[in-house]
Design a protein around this motif. Structure first.
Motif, PDB file in Angstrom:
ATOM      1  N   TYR A  46      14.417 -76.721 -39.128  1.00  0.00           N
ATOM      2  CA  TYR A  46      13.682 -75.468 -38.930  1.00  0.00           C
ATOM      3  C   TYR A  46      12.205 -75.649 -39.259  1.00  0.00           C
ATOM      4  O   TYR A  46      11.341 -75.110 -38.570  1.00  0.00           O
ATOM      5  CB  TYR A  46      14.271 -74.347 -39.793  1.00  0.00           C
ATOM      6  CG  TYR A  46      15.610 -73.834 -39.313  1.00  0.00           C
ATOM      7  CD1 TYR A  46      15.879 -73.678 -37.952  1.00  0.00           C
ATOM      8  CD2 TYR A  46      16.604 -73.486 -40.222  1.00  0.00           C
ATOM      9  CE1 TYR A  46      17.113 -73.195 -37.515  1.00  0.00           C
ATOM     10  CE2 TYR A  46      17.830 -73.000 -39.787  1.00  0.00           C
ATOM     11  CZ  TYR A  46      18.075 -72.859 -38.436  1.00  0.00           C
ATOM     12  OH  TYR A  46      19.279 -72.375 -38.004  1.00  0.00           O
ATOM     13  N   LYS A  51      10.162 -72.668 -37.717  1.00  0.00           N
ATOM     14  CA  LYS A  51      11.068 -71.515 -37.666  1.00  0.00           C
ATOM     15  C   LYS A  51      11.301 -70.954 -39.061  1.00  0.00           C
ATOM     16  O   LYS A  51      11.840 -71.623 -39.935  1.00  0.00           O
ATOM     17  CB  LYS A  51      12.396 -71.929 -37.036  1.00  0.00           C
ATOM     18  CG  LYS A  51      13.196 -70.771 -36.474  1.00  0.00           C
ATOM     19  CD  LYS A  51      14.292 -71.294 -35.555  1.00  0.00           C
ATOM     20  CE  LYS A  51      14.982 -70.175 -34.804  1.00  0.00           C
ATOM     21  NZ  LYS A  51      14.194 -69.603 -33.729  1.00  0.00           N
ATOM     22  N   ASN A 180      10.540 -66.516 -33.768  1.00  0.00           N
ATOM     23  CA  ASN A 180      10.053 -67.598 -34.636  1.00  0.00           C
ATOM     24  C   ASN A 180      10.812 -67.688 -35.954  1.00  0.00           C
ATOM     25  O   ASN A 180      10.364 -68.376 -36.870  1.00  0.00           O
ATOM     26  CB  ASN A 180       8.558 -67.399 -34.918  1.00  0.00           C
ATOM     27  CG  ASN A 180       7.708 -67.690 -33.706  1.00  0.00           C
ATOM     28  OD1 ASN A 180       7.497 -68.838 -33.356  1.00  0.00           O
ATOM     29  ND2 ASN A 180       7.251 -66.644 -33.035  1.00  0.00           N
ATOM     30  N   SER A 181      11.945 -66.991 -36.046  1.00  0.00           N
ATOM     31  CA  SER A 181      12.684 -66.924 -37.317  1.00  0.00           C
ATOM     32  C   SER A 181      14.181 -66.870 -37.084  1.00  0.00           C
ATOM     33  O   SER A 181      14.646 -66.486 -36.012  1.00  0.00           O
ATOM     34  CB  SER A 181      12.298 -65.659 -38.104  1.00  0.00           C
ATOM     35  OG  SER A 181      10.914 -65.541 -38.273  1.00  0.00           O
TER      36      SER A 181
END
Length: 197
Positions: A46, A51, A180-181
């Protein structure tokens, strides 16, 4: 030893001492914990993707505790490596108030842009959010875009549900964070204090 060093460093970076006492082992085995643990285990991947983590849930559900546990676990693991991640914790309300002082805020721009892990806690509780003052919305979008440009993850917690977040910020910001998460919905946790060492 690594735990003590990690806790001392994180306390200097704004993490609350009361949250640094906890580990994954002191949190009951719930879906919320398992999802946070899964994020932690995949963190190297990630991180390389920029992320972040987006935890949604009402007040008192353990969001700050779990965010802190994840960051502390990351920091402890990195003591074995040559390169150690750095992290900075902000209550979002404090960052919004700081942004009104342009001289002080300029000092924090590099922290916001380049810190490996930026934690923005309690978004949606800042003073003046429900008034005509929209600076907190503008600030959040700028922070997210600055970090995205550097491919750095942002950890976010909010007491708002998805609808409330969109109403107070915008659908675009919500979608940007989602894309983005990893998004996790917080459920209440009962921390076993007798397990704290």
């Amino acid at each position: 030893h690594k735990k003590a060093i990690a806790c001392a460093n994180l306390e200097l970076e704004g993490f609350g001492k009361k949250f640094l006492m906890y580990d994954f082992d002191t949190i009951p085995d719930t879906q919320f914990k398992q999802e946070c643990l899964a994020y932690y285990k995949k963190f190297p991947t990630y991180y390389s993707q920029g992320k972040g983590l987006f935890i949604i849930g009402g007040s008192g559900r353990g969001k700050t505790t779990l965010l802190t546990i994840i960051v502390k676990s990351i920091m402890m693991k990195q003591f074995r490596a040559k390169y150690r991640f750095n992290a900075k914790f902000f209550l979002y309300d404090e960052l919004v108030r700081l942004s009104y002082d342009s001289a002080k805020f300029t000092e924090f721009t590099n922290i916001i842009k380049y810190t490996d892990l930026l934690i923005l806690d309690n978004i949606g509780s800042e003073t003046g959010l429900k008034t005509a003052n929209r600076s907190s919305v503008f600030l959040l979008e700028n922070i997210l875009r600055m970090r995205d440009a550097n491919l750095l993850p942002t950890f976010i917690s909010t007491n708002l549900d998805a609808k409330g977040f969109i109403e107070n910020y915008s659908k675009n910001i919500f979608s940007f964070i989602q894309s983005n998460s990893v998004m996790i919905r917080a459920a209440g946790i009962n921390i076993r204090e007798e397990n704290i060492d």
